[in-house]
Each structure stands twice: as C-alpha cells, then as structure tokens.
Design a protein around this motif. Structure first.
Motif, PDB file in Angstrom:
ATOM      1  N   LYS A 224     -18.292   5.991  11.778  1.00 10.33           N
ATOM      2  CA  LYS A 224     -17.338   5.272  10.677  1.00 10.33           C
ATOM      3  C   LYS A 224     -15.895   5.623  10.948  1.00 10.33           C
ATOM      4  CE  LYS A 224     -16.736   3.682   6.156  1.00 10.33           C
ATOM      5  NZ  LYS A 224     -17.148   3.807   4.669  1.00 10.33           N
ATOM      6  N   SER A 225     -15.734   7.048  11.109  1.00  2.00           N
ATOM      7  CA  SER A 225     -14.244   7.423  11.181  1.00  2.00           C
ATOM      8  C   SER A 225     -13.650   6.979  12.295  1.00  2.00           C
ATOM      9  CB  SER A 225     -14.237   8.684  11.003  1.00  2.00           C
ATOM     10  OG  SER A 225     -14.748   9.602  12.119  1.00  2.00           O
ATOM     11  N   GLN A 226     -14.544   6.903  13.449  1.00  2.00           N
ATOM     12  CA  GLN A 226     -13.921   6.663  14.782  1.00  2.00           C
ATOM     13  C   GLN A 226     -13.679   4.911  14.847  1.00  2.00           C
ATOM     14  OE1 GLN A 226     -12.723   8.215  17.176  1.00  2.00           O
ATOM     15  NE2 GLN A 226     -12.232   6.369  18.241  1.00  2.00           N
ATOM     16  N   VAL A 227     -14.709   4.141  14.207  1.00  3.22           N
ATOM     17  CA  VAL A 227     -14.614   2.573  14.230  1.00  3.22           C
ATOM     18  C   VAL A 227     -13.263   2.371  13.377  1.00  3.22           C
ATOM     19  CG1 VAL A 227     -15.805   0.517  13.302  1.00  3.22           C
ATOM     20  CG2 VAL A 227     -17.197   2.351  14.370  1.00  3.22           C
ATOM     21  N   VAL A 228     -13.100   2.985  12.096  1.00  6.33           N
ATOM     22  CA  VAL A 228     -11.917   2.734  11.506  1.00  6.33           C
ATOM     23  C   VAL A 228     -10.759   2.932  12.085  1.00  6.33           C
ATOM     24  CG1 VAL A 228     -10.584   3.553   9.133  1.00  6.33           C
ATOM     25  CG2 VAL A 228     -12.982   2.844   9.072  1.00  6.33           C
ATOM     26  N   LYS A 229     -10.602   4.004  12.787  1.00  3.31           N
ATOM     27  CA  LYS A 229      -9.453   4.573  13.482  1.00  3.31           C
ATOM     28  C   LYS A 229      -9.227   3.383  14.526  1.00  3.31           C
ATOM     29  CE  LYS A 229      -8.058   8.018  16.581  1.00  3.31           C
ATOM     30  NZ  LYS A 229      -8.249   9.377  17.417  1.00  3.31           N
ATOM     31  N   THR A 230     -10.082   3.014  15.401  1.00  4.24           N
ATOM     32  CA  THR A 230      -9.934   1.925  16.455  1.00  4.24           C
ATOM     33  C   THR A 230      -9.583   0.624  15.749  1.00  4.24           C
ATOM     34  OG1 THR A 230     -11.643   2.922  17.767  1.00  4.24           O
ATOM     35  CG2 THR A 230     -11.390   0.846  18.212  1.00  4.24           C
ATOM     36  N   LEU A 231     -10.214   0.270  14.793  1.00  2.60           N
ATOM     37  CA  LEU A 231      -9.613  -1.013  14.006  1.00  2.60           C
ATOM     38  C   LEU A 231      -8.294  -0.925  13.680  1.00  2.60           C
ATOM     39  CD1 LEU A 231     -12.625  -1.932  11.711  1.00  2.60           C
ATOM     40  CD2 LEU A 231     -12.065  -3.318  13.665  1.00  2.60           C
ATOM     41  N   ASN A 232      -7.882   0.346  13.234  1.00  6.83           N
ATOM     42  CA  ASN A 232      -6.590   0.364  12.692  1.00  6.83           C
ATOM     43  C   ASN A 232      -5.643   0.231  14.071  1.00  6.83           C
ATOM     44  OD1 ASN A 232      -6.910   0.540  10.084  1.00  6.83           O
ATOM     45  ND2 ASN A 232      -7.124   2.734   9.967  1.00  6.83           N
ATOM     46  N   MET A 233      -5.908   0.898  15.142  1.00  7.24           N
ATOM     47  CA  MET A 233      -5.109   0.948  16.326  1.00  7.24           C
ATOM     48  C   MET A 233      -5.171  -0.706  16.792  1.00  7.24           C
ATOM     49  SD  MET A 233      -5.623   0.587  19.977  1.00  7.24           S
ATOM     50  CE  MET A 233      -7.435   0.585  20.168  1.00  7.24           C
ATOM     51  N   LEU A 234      -6.378  -1.470  16.883  1.00  8.56           N
ATOM     52  CA  LEU A 234      -6.431  -2.852  17.278  1.00  8.56           C
ATOM     53  C   LEU A 234      -5.510  -3.820  16.309  1.00  8.56           C
ATOM     54  CD1 LEU A 234     -10.105  -3.244  18.124  1.00  8.56           C
ATOM     55  CD2 LEU A 234      -8.128  -3.194  19.540  1.00  8.56           C
ATOM     56  N   GLY A 235      -5.537  -3.489  15.188  1.00 10.13           N
ATOM     57  CA  GLY A 235      -4.462  -4.044  14.081  1.00 10.13           C
ATOM     58  C   GLY A 235      -3.306  -4.125  14.555  1.00 10.13           C
TER      59      GLY A 235
END
Length: 191
Positions: free
Chosen positions: A174-185
């Motif tokens: 979950k933490s990695q997915v959230v980090k990646t989503l924030n970066m993509l955002g």
C-alpha cells in the motif's frame, strides 16, 4: 456520488473484506415465477445454466417452440434471441444503472431498445428510478434526445469525447502504491 471510501472497509456484521454488490438474483426470480406460474415451463438462460453457445441456442429454440413458456434470462440472451416475442419484463435494471462506467447509459439504452423492438405486446421495466430520463427515452424511442443528453452529461463530467481517460492499475504494498500514485499525480497534474 463522488464520495471516497477506503478499500480496507469491512462488513460491519461479519468482518469480511470481500464486499460484493448483490442484485435481485435470477434464482430468486425463478423461484417466484415457479410459485406464480406453477404450470408454466420456465427456461433459464444465464451463465450459471448455460455454458456453451449450443446450449443457449437450444434454450431459445425450446422457448420459441413452447407456447406459454417463460424465458428467464440475463442480457446474454440478446446474442441468441432474434425472433419477436409477445411480452418482455425486465426485472430490476437498477443493477446495471449502478455500475461505475461512463458508458452505462448507452449500454442500458441499447439493451432496452433491442428488447423493446422484439416485444410485440408488452414491454415492462421494473426500476426504482421511475423518473430517470433514460427510461422515458427508451419507451418513446427518442434516440436524439438521449444522444444530446449523454453528450451534455459527458461534457459536464469531463468524459469522452471531451476528455481522454487513462486507466492505471497498480499492485503492491500500500505505501508503495500511494507513493507511485502521488508521483503520477504530480507528473500529470497539467492534464
């Protein structure tokens, strides 16, 4: 409704995370039809009872050759049912209308219009959304107003053809997915 809820949500009753939308259920409809019409032949055509196209064709053939029979089917029947039928009754179209797909009104309009065109006597739709403009347009055969309304709704919601949608699926911690989503955002903020 544009509300957000955690994917970690669990059932208040049993604590399970495997939450699933439940509809009316074709088995319940079959049971009710058997109680209401005990002498009628009820032929089911759905993914639980029909595993191959040959079985589906046989079910439709049996229905058409058995006066007074009832064809209880899901939308898969539309691939096989081409002949006119006397009466059609759609049990709860609401399950389809609740799907999170910007094209769902198109799909429902198409499905209901095709069934209506096959029905020679009665065409009845059960729904909780009796004021829904879509259903009125189907009943009146009003394609132009449906088209105009859909375009206006899509423009207001920034859906295609006014915007391009991209689906991104991420799996992992979950933490990695959230980090990646924030970066993509951040990377695609201008879009």
């Amino acid at each position: 409704c544009r509300s957000l809820r955690s994917a970690d949500e669990k059932c208040d009753y049993c604590g399970s995370w495997r939450l699933k939308e439940l509809g009316v259920g074709i088995e319940k409809v079959a049971h009710t039809l058997n109680e209401l019409f005990p002498a009628a032949t009820i032929i089911r055509l759905d993914s639980d009872t029909t595993k191959a196209p040959k079985q589906a064709k046989e079910a439709v053939k049996k229905f058409l050759s058995s006066p007074g029979s009832i064809l209880l089917a899901t939308e898969m029947a539309m691939f096989y049912l081409k002949e006119k039928i006397e009466n059609s009754f759609i049990v709860s179209i609401d399950g389809l209308l609740a799907l999170p797909d910007f094209r769902i009104n198109e799909k429902v309009y198409n499905l209901l219009t095709r069934i209506r065109a096959l029905s020679t006597n009665r065409f009845i739709v059960q729904t909780r959304y009796h004021t829904e403009g879509l259903l009125e347009q189907v009943l009146r055969g009003n394609l132009l107003d449906f088209y105009r309304g859909e375009l206006a709704d899509r423009e207001a919601s920034n859906y295609p053809p006014f915007k391009t949608l991209i689906k991104i699926t991420l799996e992992g911690e979950k933490s990695q997915v959230v980090k990646t989503l924030n970066m993509l955002g951040k990377r695609w903020a201008s879009y």
